[in-house]
Each structure stands twice: as C-alpha cells, then as structure tokens.
Enzyme design. Structure first.
Site, PDB file in Angstrom:
ATOM      1  CB  CYS A  73      16.295  29.114  -7.146  1.00 60.46           C
ATOM      2  SG  CYS A  73      14.713  29.918  -7.384  1.00 60.46           S
ATOM      3  CB  CYS A 113      11.869  28.819  -4.508  1.00 64.47           C
ATOM      4  SG  CYS A 113      12.103  28.373  -6.206  1.00 64.47           S
ATOM      5  CG  ASP A 137       3.431  -6.672  -1.072  1.00 66.82           C
ATOM      6  OD1 ASP A 137       2.576  -7.556  -0.916  1.00 66.82           O
ATOM      7  OD2 ASP A 137       3.182  -5.462  -1.155  1.00 66.82           O
ATOM      8  CG  ASP A 143       3.432  -1.317  -0.734  1.00 66.87           C
ATOM      9  OD1 ASP A 143       3.163  -2.525  -0.590  1.00 66.87           O
ATOM     10  OD2 ASP A 143       2.629  -0.486  -1.179  1.00 66.87           O
ATOM     11  CG  ASP A 170       4.234  -6.145   2.502  1.00 63.65           C
ATOM     12  OD1 ASP A 170       3.905  -7.326   2.428  1.00 63.65           O
ATOM     13  OD2 ASP A 170       3.880  -5.271   1.695  1.00 63.65           O
TER      14      ASP A 170
END
Lengths: 734, 55
Positions: free
Chosen positions: A43, A46, A444, A626, A630
């Site tokens: 917001c 912040c 995987d 991941d 891979d």
C-alpha cells in the site's frame, strides 16, 4: 498469490548480490543505481516507509518505489561501501532482493507500440467522423473536401503506426517466409493507395477509414500481447535468485573478499558458509559437512562430504562452513555446461511455427489469388481497367485479416490473465499453443513431484519405545537446521525440552546432547552407534551412550496436490512418466506410490535423450522440472513448466512457471490451454465464415466504404467477445 | 460548407492536442506506476515537488 521467498538466503547473502546488479548511471552527480524487488510492499504507507528508510541511509541520493511492479529504484553516490539497503529493509519488515535493471529495449518497444496505437486511435476517430458525413450523403464538393482531409490525416498514420506491420512483414519476407503481417501490409498499402487515387479522380469511394481502423484494431491486439509478455517477464525476474553471482575468496594472507564469478580462477581458495551454494566446480580442502545436490543431480538425500571430495557448482552446503579449492573457472563449470546444453537443445525447437503464421500461410495465397481472379474476371467481361482494379482492391480490403489478426492474440491475452490469477506465468503465447498439443507429461522427481525436503517415515503407533524416544529426538533435533533434523522436529507435536547449552552439533555427523550424565547422539549410524552401524539401513539413529535407542527412516515429501494432479492428467488421456537423476530405490518407491512409469539415475544428457526418443515416436511432451540437470530437457521438450523454486537456468528454460506449491497448476494450465485452442479455432471459423459472406459482395463490385467499415468492425468485435468467453466460463470450473 | 471549412480543422486540431498531451504523459512516465500514483496523492508530504522526480 505469493512469491516463494523462503528458499532465499539470509539478508547478508542477498546484500552480497547487490553490487553485482548495480550499474553506473549517467546524469547529474553520477553514482550507482540498482533495482530492489520488495514483494511485501502492498500500500501507499508501505511505499512511504520503504522510501523513507532508504533515503535515511548515508550516501543514498534517491529512492523511488513503484507499487505496481513492487520494485524500488535506488541511487547512491559512488563510494567504497554500498549502503546497507537490504539489511535496512529487512529490519523494517520488507525482505528485498536485488534484481536486474529493467530491460530497456522491451520498455522502449512497449512505449513505441503505445505511441503508434495513440496515433492510430486519433486518426481513426477523426476519419470515422468525416466518413459518416460522406456515407450518409454529402454534396460532391464537401465529399471531396472530407476525402482530402481524411487523406491528410491518414498519410502520417499509415507511415508511422503502420511501421509495426511493415517492419515485421519485411523481416519475414527477407528470410523467405510469410507471416500474418505480409497480407496486412499489402492490404493497408493498397487500400490507402486506392483511396488516394479515388480522391485524385474526385471519385465517390475512398477507404481511408478502413485503412486506419484496420491498423488501430490490429495494434490493440499487438499491444495487449506485448503487455502480457512484459508482465510475465517482470514477475519471473521478481522471483529471488538461488545462485549467487559472486564468490567469497580467501586470499593468501587470509583476507576474505567477494569476487564476481567470472574472476574466480582455478587454484583459488573459496569459503562457502552453511546455506550457500558452491560457486564453481571445486574440491573440498577443509571441513566436513552435508550437501544438498537436489538442484544439480536430482538426488534427494543429503550427501556427507569431507576433504578431498569434488563438488559441482550449484550444490547447496547444509552443515558447516567449507573451504574449497576451485578446480575450473566459472565458464567451464557444471552450470555453464548445462547452459550450453540447454542452448543446443533449444535451437532444435526453433522450428515451431505459431498458429497465426500457419493460418496466414494458407490464407494469404487464397486471398491474393481471389483478388487477382477478380481483376482478370472484370477485364474479361469488358469493363475498364479502373473498374477492374478498384473491385480487385475492394476484395483485398474486405478480406484484410483484421479479425484473423485479433483471433489469436485476444484469446491468448485472456488466457494468460486467467493463468496469472491462478499463479501461473506464461512467457509468451506460443507456449500456450504448444501446451494444448501435448500427449505426454514427463516429471522430474526431486523438487518437482517432491518438495526436496525429507519427511519422517512413521512406524506403527503403539510401540512403547517409540512413544518415549521421538519427543527426545525431536527436542534434540530442534537445535539444528539440517533437513533431517527439521523433519524429525516437525513430526513430533510435543518435543521434550532440551536446553541449548546441552546440545552440540558435529557438522557432517549429527547432534550430541548431554542429558543427566548420559551422552545422547542423534545422527549418522556410524557415528551415533559405531558398534551397531553395520546392519542398519537407517538414515539417522538416536543412541544413548553409543547404544541405539531408535532408528529413523525418511522419504521425500510429496508436493501438495501431486497425487490428484497425476490422476487428473491421466484422466485427461495423457501418459505420465518420471525421469529422475536420483537413486533407483528412491525413485521406484515414489513411482509406486504415484503409479507411474519411471527412469532413474538419468544424467542431464540421458534426460534429453529420453525426450528425443519420445519425440521420434511422435509424442509431444510437456516436461516439468526444476533443477540444473533438467534445464536441457526443459529446453528440448515441446513445452515445459517449472516451479518458482527452480534453479535460475531452469526458470529461464521453462515456458511456464507456477508460483504456488501445489502441482494442481499443471492440469489447470493444460485445461486452459485446451480451452483457448478451441476458442482460437472458433475464431478462425468465424473469420472464414465472415469472408465467405463478404467476398462475393466485393467480387460483384457492390462494396462501399460503409459496408467495409461495418463488416470489419463487427467481425473484430465478434472475435474479441468470443475470446472473452474464456474469462467467463473459467469461473464455474473451479 | 463555409462552417465546415473551419469547424472541421478545428475539431482535428483539438483532438491532435489531446493526442500530443497523451504522448507527452506517456514519455513523462505517468503510466509506469498507476497503483503507486493513486496512493502517493494521499501520502506525499513534501512541500515542493520531490527532487527525484526524474527517476
């Protein structure tokens, strides 16, 4: 939707990355500039806190937060030390990490598209107003005046906004291909040329409005497509990096300094603290610890290492600090090798042609032939050249692929928006087209089907010893961050309180606790109970004065939703298999639990081979993975998905990234892809149906600018509305 | 007809002004942070325009 940040390093580690992302900027008081990603900024308050906290730091000259992208651009004056920005933000509760500065080229492209769109909107609204007067009857002198004015507005618009299509068409033609932009460019140019000619001859029909509104409609589709990719890209780079771009080097005099990876040479001594990744391929010279190879080899269980052992780049140090000797420079490390393999695999996929381009390859020749036949036909029945030419061009105007140009991007933009709300990022529209074609899903194991965290395999309840021993083990384990310790601590709701000063951690071995004069050890069997280790297959043993009390077995924890996701995929007629680099026993166990085919102990090259094999058998494969190991497989598969926790290389290679923990994202993405493929086909059918009605009108010579405008806008609107059905129908599916 | 001679160019000029205003605001970066701009109105506490506007 939350980005997964819990696997990022400590604030000190993230701060270490900062200098490597900062760039010198030009301008007044030139200093350094960097971009921080602050996902928890929600917001205006912040935003103000973040900006104020950064401004207060010595040296910071400017801090400007962007709430839409959740990023802060910070500038600081050039001095020895970088301000402690990340630590400061951590302290006020906004964990941040550094990111690449935004891609200037992409931003500039978007702005150029928006400018072209604005100019086309201006021109088409004005010309449309003028055209209304002409359509509904204006005396010849007013008509001529309005035509001239329209031409005056249309000329710069076609030249400026039309560039987008001319450039792309020219690029395609130069490489001996055609794409959708070729018929568009021809259509726009001829429409504009015909209208100029008509105006010069004081004719009745000028089609400036058609030329300009065509550009306008198509630019809308083009801009939306571009924005969709920009959003995915910024979200992907917003996910924290796992690999640090720097390494801590111990110099000969014992001093420690951070060096960029590129400058690490073989023979240098490197320090790798617990929780850090090994920067280059190296060999251990001091220290013992456990390492996590999940991202590198797919192996799920932590491996004990000690002096003399070799480690690959990307391995995560879990236990104690290690001193390593660099064996290879970063450019020849495992990571770089994987990147090269990935690039090689990717080049094989460049053959895929987008649906729109395939459609236009069929469409353009048919349309152009129809126009040519019209020209010949009218000449044959004895009309003059002017009449024959205007009719032929009218055919081109009415068939100009306005709806066809919107048919694909509109659906894909709506689908990408749907996916985005479910926490799935898609890098571009072609990924969605390819996802709709798959018939096989290859997973995987470590980090994809499983979370990469072990879980304690519980025994049958009721054994007296077990009831008593687990709380004790959990109490000891609570003092360690090792994955096994965390698994033990997590499995016991009421651990025995064990004081911190009683427990010591022996890195690479386990935990030792001194309670009531007895030595309890929780750790590797050979260390906790040396005399009884031989026959034990346990991973961890709890012992009292070297007498074993309890042994613990672990298994990989499944990702939430894994079982349902696989059932769902199978129910949808896809074949599912698992391709893992882990040991056979671990893979077989999991495959049995999930009921799928598996290949274990696969090297990265094996994985690519298996995918090639499937491709040769005519399968279209979705690869979900991941790890670094891979990456090449992800790049070579027909389409690929990775979780947000994947390695950087894996995320780069994948077409789709899912941000949530649950694997339910995969069937959901497949469902949306299938649905959008259907809608794209429907849109094509609508465009073709429209042409079937409109072309005879044009060939017969009955086309007027009014008819052209009505036909063009109504067909575009129908196509857009049809695409929006994806957003509507997707809701009840949940 | 005489009216149209100056009214229509006037209309075109006015909409061209709107186009130029849009192109300027785009180049000025006013569309970069739509969410933030809305909040900033409420939280901006400086008397003068901030010196870091050019960011």
């Amino acid at each position: 939707m939350s980005l997964i940040l819990d696997r990022t390093g400590s604030s000190a580690e993230r701060a270490r990355d900062l200098p490597f992302f900062s760039r010198r900027h030009t301008g007044p008081g030139s200093g350094l500039r960097a971009e921080l990603v602050v996902p928890s900024m929600h917001c205006g308050a912040c935003m103000r806190r973040v900006e104020k906290a950064l401004h207060a730091l010595p040296g910071v000259t400017a801090a400007r937060a962007n709430l839409s992208t959740k990023r802060v651009i910070v500038e600081w004056s050039d001095r020895e030390v970088t301000p402690a920005m990340i630590e400061t933000l951590d302290r006020i509760g906004f964990p941040a990490h550094a990111a690449e500065l935004p891609d200037r080229q992409h931003d500039a492209d978007l702005k150029a598209l928006l400018r072209a769109l604005a100019v086309a909107a201006f021109a088409s609204s004005n010309i449309m107003l003028l055209s209304f007067a002409v359509w509904f009857g204006a005396d010849p002198s007013t008509r001529q005046y309005f035509h001239l004015l329209s031409g005056l507005i249309a000329l710069p618009t076609v030249l400026y906004s039309g560039q987008v299509f001319y450039r792309s068409a020219w690029a395609a033609l130069r490489h001996g291909r055609t794409n959708m932009d070729v018929p568009i460019s021809i259509g726009v140019t001829l429409t504009f040329g015909l209208s100029l000619w008509e105006t010069a001859l004081h004719g009745r029909h000028a089609y400036f409005d058609a030329a300009v509104s065509l550009i306008f409609f198509l630019l809308i589709g083009r801009t939306l497509d571009h924005m969709m990719r920009a959003r995915a890209r910024s979200a992907v780079s917003g996910i924290a990096r796992l690999a640090s771009p720097s390494a801590t080097v111990i110099e000969t005099d014992g001093r420690r300094s951070d060096l960029p990876l590129g400058k690490v040479m073989p023979g240098m001594k490197l320090a790798v603290a617990a929780g850090q990744r090994v920067p280059v391929d190296a060999c251990v010279i001091e220290g013992t610890s456990d390492v996590d190879c999940a991202l590198v080899s797919g192996e799920s269980t932590p491996i004990a290492v000690s002096a003399g052992q070799q480690l690959q780049a990307g391995v995560l140090n879990l236990g104690a600090p290690l001193v390593l000797l660099a064996l290879r420079p970063s450019s020849q490390s495992f990571l770089a090798e994987m990147t090269r393999m990935m690039e090689a695999a990717e080049s094989g996929r460049g053959l895929y042609r987008r649906i729109a381009d395939r459609a236009s390859a069929l469409y353009a020749p048919v349309v152009h032939a129809a126009a040519a036949l019209t020209l010949v036909g009218w000449l044959a029945i004895g009309s003059d050249l002017h009449q024959a030419l205007t009719t032929a061009i009218a055919v081109l105007i009415i068939t100009c692929p306005c709806a066809l140009g919107l048919a694909v991007p509109m659906v894909q933009v709506v689908a990408a928006g749907r996916l985005f709300r479910s926490g799935i990022l898609i890098k571009d529209g072609s990924g969605l087209e390819r996802l709709a074609e798959i018939d096989t899903v290859v997973f995987d194991k470590t980090g994809t089907l499983t979370t990469g965290m072990p879980e304690l395999l519980l025994y049958e309840k009721g054994t007296q010893d077990h009831e008593a021993n687990l709380p004790l083990a959990a109490g000891i384990a609570a003092h360690s961050n090792h994955p096994y310790s965390r698994a033990i601590a997590a499995s016991c709701p009421r651990p025995l309180a064990v004081a911190t000063e009683c427990v010591t951690e022996q890195a690479g071995y386990g935990l030792e606790a001194l309670i009531d004069g007895a030595i309890f050890r929780l750790g590797r069997p050979g260390w906790a109970a040396p005399a009884h280790a031989a026959g034990s297959d346990a991973s961890v043993i709890l012992s009292r004065n070297a007498e074993p009390l309890e042994s613990f077995h672990f298994r990989d924890r499944l990702r939430p939703g894994a079982e349902q996701a696989i059932e769902d995929l199978k129910a949808r007629g896809l074949s599912v298999e698992m391709l893992s680099g882990d040991r056979k026993s671990a893979v077989a166990d999991l495959a049995a639990r999930l009921g799928i085919v598996y290949h274990a102990e696969a090297t990265p090259a094996n994985k690519v081979q298996r995918l090639e094999e499937l491709k040769r058998e005519g399968h279209r494969v979705l690869m979900v993975g991941d790890g670094l190991n891979d990456a090449a497989a992800l790049a070579s598969a027909h389409v690929s998905m990775a979780p947000a926790s994947a390695s950087d290389v894996g995320r780069t290679a994948a077409d789709l990234i899912f941000l949530q923990e649950s694997l339910a994202a995969i069937p959901l993405a497949h469902r949306i892809a299938i649905r959008s493929a259907q809608l794209i086909r429907q849109n094509f059918a609508l465009s073709i149906a429209y042409n079937l009605v409109a072309v005879p009108v044009a060939v017969g010579g009955f086309l007027t600018p009014l008819l052209a405008a009505i036909a063009m806008s109504s067909s575009s609107i129908i196509v857009v509305l049809n695409a929006l059905r994806l957003a509507l129908t997707a809701q009840p599916e949940k | 007809m005489v009216d149209a001679l100056f009214l229509v160019p006037l209309a075109v000029i006015l909409s061209a002004a709107a186009l130029i205003a849009f192109l300027w605001s785009l180049a000025d970066g006013q569309y970069e942070d739509l969410a933030g701009a809305a909040e900033r109105v409420l939280h901006e506490d400086r008397e003068r325009p901030a010196s870091d506007r050019e960011l």
